[in-house]
Design a protein around this motif. Sequence first.
Motif, PDB file in Angstrom:
ATOM      1  N   LYS A   1       0.757  -1.411   0.028  1.00  0.00           N
ATOM      2  CA  LYS A   1      -0.097   0.016   0.092  1.00  0.00           C
ATOM      3  C   LYS A   1       0.978   1.210   0.036  1.00  0.00           C
ATOM      4  CE  LYS A   1      -3.977  -2.114   2.531  1.00  0.00           C
ATOM      5  NZ  LYS A   1      -4.555  -2.289   3.732  1.00  0.00           N
TER       6      LYS A   1
ATOM      7  N   ALA B   1      -9.729  -5.566 -10.384  1.00  0.00           N
ATOM      8  CA  ALA B   1     -10.096  -5.130  -9.117  1.00  0.00           C
ATOM      9  C   ALA B   1     -11.010  -4.060  -8.797  1.00  0.00           C
ATOM     10  CB  ALA B   1      -8.626  -4.702  -8.456  1.00  0.00           C
TER      11      ALA B   1
ATOM     12  N   SER C   1     -14.217  -2.659  -8.579  1.00  0.00           N
ATOM     13  CA  SER C   1     -15.583  -3.058  -8.331  1.00  0.00           C
ATOM     14  C   SER C   1     -16.603  -2.196  -8.915  1.00  0.00           C
ATOM     15  CB  SER C   1     -15.929  -3.270  -6.895  1.00  0.00           C
ATOM     16  OG  SER C   1     -14.996  -4.236  -6.573  1.00  0.00           O
ATOM     17  N   ASN C   2     -16.394  -0.901  -8.548  1.00  0.00           N
ATOM     18  CA  ASN C   2     -17.557  -0.084  -9.163  1.00  0.00           C
ATOM     19  C   ASN C   2     -17.246   0.715 -10.411  1.00  0.00           C
ATOM     20  OD1 ASN C   2     -15.323   1.644  -8.763  1.00  0.00           O
ATOM     21  ND2 ASN C   2     -16.314   2.829  -6.784  1.00  0.00           N
TER      22      ASN C   2
ATOM     23  N   SER D   1     -11.085   1.962  -2.936  1.00  0.00           N
ATOM     24  CA  SER D   1     -11.478   1.282  -1.644  1.00  0.00           C
ATOM     25  C   SER D   1     -10.765   0.194  -0.882  1.00  0.00           C
ATOM     26  CB  SER D   1     -13.168   0.804  -1.858  1.00  0.00           C
ATOM     27  OG  SER D   1     -13.060  -0.386  -2.588  1.00  0.00           O
ATOM     28  N   PRO D   2     -10.826   0.126   0.262  1.00  0.00           N
ATOM     29  CA  PRO D   2     -10.040  -1.013   0.829  1.00  0.00           C
ATOM     30  C   PRO D   2     -10.326  -2.443   0.068  1.00  0.00           C
ATOM     31  CG  PRO D   2     -10.947   0.128   2.608  1.00  0.00           C
ATOM     32  CD  PRO D   2     -11.648   0.774   1.273  1.00  0.00           C
ATOM     33  N   ASN D   3     -11.780  -2.721  -0.047  1.00  0.00           N
ATOM     34  CA  ASN D   3     -11.926  -3.816  -0.932  1.00  0.00           C
ATOM     35  C   ASN D   3     -11.085  -3.985  -2.082  1.00  0.00           C
ATOM     36  OD1 ASN D   3     -13.442  -6.300  -1.464  1.00  0.00           O
ATOM     37  ND2 ASN D   3     -14.823  -5.174  -2.721  1.00  0.00           N
ATOM     38  N   GLU D   4     -11.183  -2.909  -3.041  1.00  0.00           N
ATOM     39  CA  GLU D   4     -10.333  -2.986  -4.303  1.00  0.00           C
ATOM     40  C   GLU D   4      -8.989  -3.116  -4.018  1.00  0.00           C
ATOM     41  OE1 GLU D   4     -11.761   0.546  -6.134  1.00  0.00           O
ATOM     42  OE2 GLU D   4     -13.631  -0.500  -6.971  1.00  0.00           O
TER      43      GLU D   4
ATOM     44  N   GLU E   1      -7.426  -5.147  -1.650  1.00  0.00           N
ATOM     45  CA  GLU E   1      -7.486  -6.228  -1.420  1.00  0.00           C
ATOM     46  C   GLU E   1      -7.443  -7.076  -2.753  1.00  0.00           C
ATOM     47  OE1 GLU E   1      -6.756  -8.700   0.900  1.00  0.00           O
ATOM     48  OE2 GLU E   1      -6.377  -6.714   1.973  1.00  0.00           O
ATOM     49  N   LYS E   2      -8.476  -6.876  -3.436  1.00  0.00           N
ATOM     50  CA  LYS E   2      -8.513  -7.476  -4.854  1.00  0.00           C
ATOM     51  C   LYS E   2      -7.324  -7.234  -5.767  1.00  0.00           C
ATOM     52  CE  LYS E   2     -13.438  -7.408  -5.550  1.00  0.00           C
ATOM     53  NZ  LYS E   2     -14.645  -6.961  -6.552  1.00  0.00           N
TER      54      LYS E   2
ATOM     55  N   LYS F   1      -4.658  -9.669  -4.579  1.00  0.00           N
ATOM     56  CA  LYS F   1      -4.545 -11.019  -4.753  1.00  0.00           C
ATOM     57  C   LYS F   1      -4.311 -11.110  -6.338  1.00  0.00           C
ATOM     58  CE  LYS F   1      -8.133 -12.242  -1.439  1.00  0.00           C
ATOM     59  NZ  LYS F   1      -7.203 -12.340  -0.537  1.00  0.00           N
TER      60      LYS F   1
END
Length: 95
Positions: free
Chosen positions: A21, A63, A65-66, A73-76, A78-79, A82
Amino acid sequence: MAIMRCMRLEQNRSMTVDEFKRWLRIYDDNHDGRISKEEFKEALHSLKMWFGSWKAKQAIEAADSNHNGTIDSPNEIEKLVKFAQKHLHMRIYES
């Protein structure tokens, strides 16, 4: 314009998620807290990865999502981690 980045990573270097990050933030040129395809491409080029533009496009598409063209975003994030582990062969681990 050539800009020296203060944190360099070798392509096969292991790093924690937090280091990943921090590394991404270096390439957030407009400091908006988001990583665009162009910014990620520059990050990959710093690792001397071949086909950085294509890999950055694939990573953002996987990654984002939107579907706004950025990782924001934190979710993105993470993607993206990965994706980097699986497709870019980066060794990123939890601290």
